[in-house]
Design a protein around this motif. Structure first.
Motif, PDB file in Angstrom:
ATOM      1  N   HIS A  85       1.393 -25.974  56.715  1.00 42.02           N
ATOM      2  CA  HIS A  85       2.293 -25.991  55.544  1.00 42.02           C
ATOM      3  C   HIS A  85       3.709 -25.569  55.938  1.00 42.02           C
ATOM      4  O   HIS A  85       4.691 -26.023  55.341  1.00 42.02           O
ATOM      5  CB  HIS A  85       1.743 -25.066  54.460  1.00 42.02           C
ATOM      6  CG  HIS A  85       2.586 -25.031  53.222  1.00 42.02           C
ATOM      7  ND1 HIS A  85       2.737 -26.124  52.397  1.00 42.02           N
ATOM      8  CD2 HIS A  85       3.355 -24.031  52.674  1.00 42.02           C
ATOM      9  CE1 HIS A  85       3.550 -25.805  51.392  1.00 42.02           C
ATOM     10  NE2 HIS A  85       3.936 -24.553  51.539  1.00 42.02           N
ATOM     11  N   HIS A 140       9.343 -26.182  45.871  1.00 40.10           N
ATOM     12  CA  HIS A 140       9.536 -26.766  47.204  1.00 40.10           C
ATOM     13  C   HIS A 140      10.655 -27.804  47.232  1.00 40.10           C
ATOM     14  O   HIS A 140      10.870 -28.454  48.247  1.00 40.10           O
ATOM     15  CB  HIS A 140       8.232 -27.424  47.695  1.00 40.10           C
ATOM     16  CG  HIS A 140       7.175 -26.427  48.071  1.00 40.10           C
ATOM     17  ND1 HIS A 140       6.310 -25.888  47.163  1.00 40.10           N
ATOM     18  CD2 HIS A 140       6.855 -25.863  49.276  1.00 40.10           C
ATOM     19  CE1 HIS A 140       5.497 -25.040  47.779  1.00 40.10           C
ATOM     20  NE2 HIS A 140       5.803 -24.999  49.061  1.00 40.10           N
ATOM     21  N   HIS A 162      11.321 -19.539  47.094  1.00 39.68           N
ATOM     22  CA  HIS A 162      10.321 -20.059  48.026  1.00 39.68           C
ATOM     23  C   HIS A 162      10.977 -20.680  49.272  1.00 39.68           C
ATOM     24  O   HIS A 162      10.364 -20.721  50.336  1.00 39.68           O
ATOM     25  CB  HIS A 162       9.419 -21.085  47.342  1.00 39.68           C
ATOM     26  CG  HIS A 162       8.160 -21.355  48.129  1.00 39.68           C
ATOM     27  ND1 HIS A 162       7.205 -20.396  48.365  1.00 39.68           N
ATOM     28  CD2 HIS A 162       7.723 -22.472  48.766  1.00 39.68           C
ATOM     29  CE1 HIS A 162       6.235 -20.903  49.106  1.00 39.68           C
ATOM     30  NE2 HIS A 162       6.520 -22.164  49.369  1.00 39.68           N
ATOM     31  N   HIS A 166      10.059 -20.299  53.494  1.00 47.22           N
ATOM     32  CA  HIS A 166       9.910 -21.349  54.507  1.00 47.22           C
ATOM     33  C   HIS A 166      10.982 -21.249  55.594  1.00 47.22           C
ATOM     34  O   HIS A 166      10.739 -21.617  56.731  1.00 47.22           O
ATOM     35  CB  HIS A 166      10.010 -22.738  53.844  1.00 47.22           C
ATOM     36  CG  HIS A 166       8.711 -23.196  53.262  1.00 47.22           C
ATOM     37  ND1 HIS A 166       7.834 -24.024  53.934  1.00 47.22           N
ATOM     38  CD2 HIS A 166       8.126 -22.934  52.064  1.00 47.22           C
ATOM     39  CE1 HIS A 166       6.776 -24.259  53.167  1.00 47.22           C
ATOM     40  NE2 HIS A 166       6.925 -23.613  52.021  1.00 47.22           N
TER      41      HIS A 166
HETATM   42 ZN   LIG Z   1       5.446 -23.527  50.519  1.00 48.04          ZN
END
Ligand SMILES: [Zn+2]
Ligand SMILES: [Zn+2]
Length: 207
Positions: A85, A140, A162, A166
């Motif tokens: 991911h 995302h 978020h 990442h």
């Molecule tokens: Zn994610």
């Protein structure tokens, strides 16, 4: 309202009695969103149940997801499962569902545990699934628009929150919650993100 009707209304007479937090959310919704004048009783009941179940699912999902996601960031699980991911350091909508099959099953539990506990109407179940997918795609998306939900909903994380998770290529990056920011704040896993926000504010930058 009779005692029996009250007990039924607040959902503590059956399976839901196993789920006291849901009953609390339901009570808050019934008080906070009272019946409109002229609204039929079943309509009010249906509306209050849908709203309280959806709110409950978001809160419960966020809690379970936080711990599941944090577990996926332990050394072995990150290397063999969750790193897939994280192949995308700058995610976009579709990458929200890009993950190891084991991760889909593992974190999918967070999505289904609320409905499994409360046994919702099929309409509520579909509405929840749609909102949950929209939420994760938005998180995302990589875009923080003036109309993004985090500008209006208190404690909502969103894409900026978020994205940081990442962007930091480190297994203990923080910002593990799916929807809200308070779990990371409570357990001190948003320190890096808060530090960055403070620096951005001082320098007047918006990355
Ligand atoms: Zn994610
Ligand atoms: Zn992660």
């Amino acid at each position: 309202m009779s005692k029996e009707a009250l007990v039924e209304e607040f959902g503590i007479s059956n399976l839901k009695s196993l789920c006291f937090p849901y009953s609390v959310v339901h009570m808050i919704v019934v008080v906070g969103f009272p019946s409109k004048s002229g609204e039929c009783a079943p309509c009010f009941g249906f509306r209050s149940v849908i709203i309280s179940q959806i709110i409950f699912y978001f809160i419960l999902e966020d809690f379970v997801f936080y711990w599941g996601h944090r577990t996926l960031h332990t050394k072995w699980l990150y290397k063999h499962v969750h790193s897939i991911h994280h192949e995308y350091a700058t995610p976009f909508g579709l990458t929200s569902e890009y993950a190891h099959p084991a991760e889909i099953l593992f974190l999918g539990f967070a999505t289904v545990v609320g409905p499994a506990l409360t046994g919702p109407h099929l309409f509520t179940l579909w509405l929840w699934m749609i909102l949950r997918v929209l939420e994760t795609v938005e998180a995302h998306s990589g875009y923080h628009f003036p109309w993004s939900p985090s500008n209006f909903l208190p404690l909502y994380g969103g894409a900026d929150f978020h994205d940081y998770h990442h962007r930091v290529l480190y297994t203990k990056s923080g910002n593990y919650a799916s929807t809200f920011v308070y779990m990371d704040w409570l357990f001190g896993t948003d320190k890096g993100y808060r530090k960055l926000k403070a620096v951005e504010e001082v320098e007047g930058k918006n990355y």
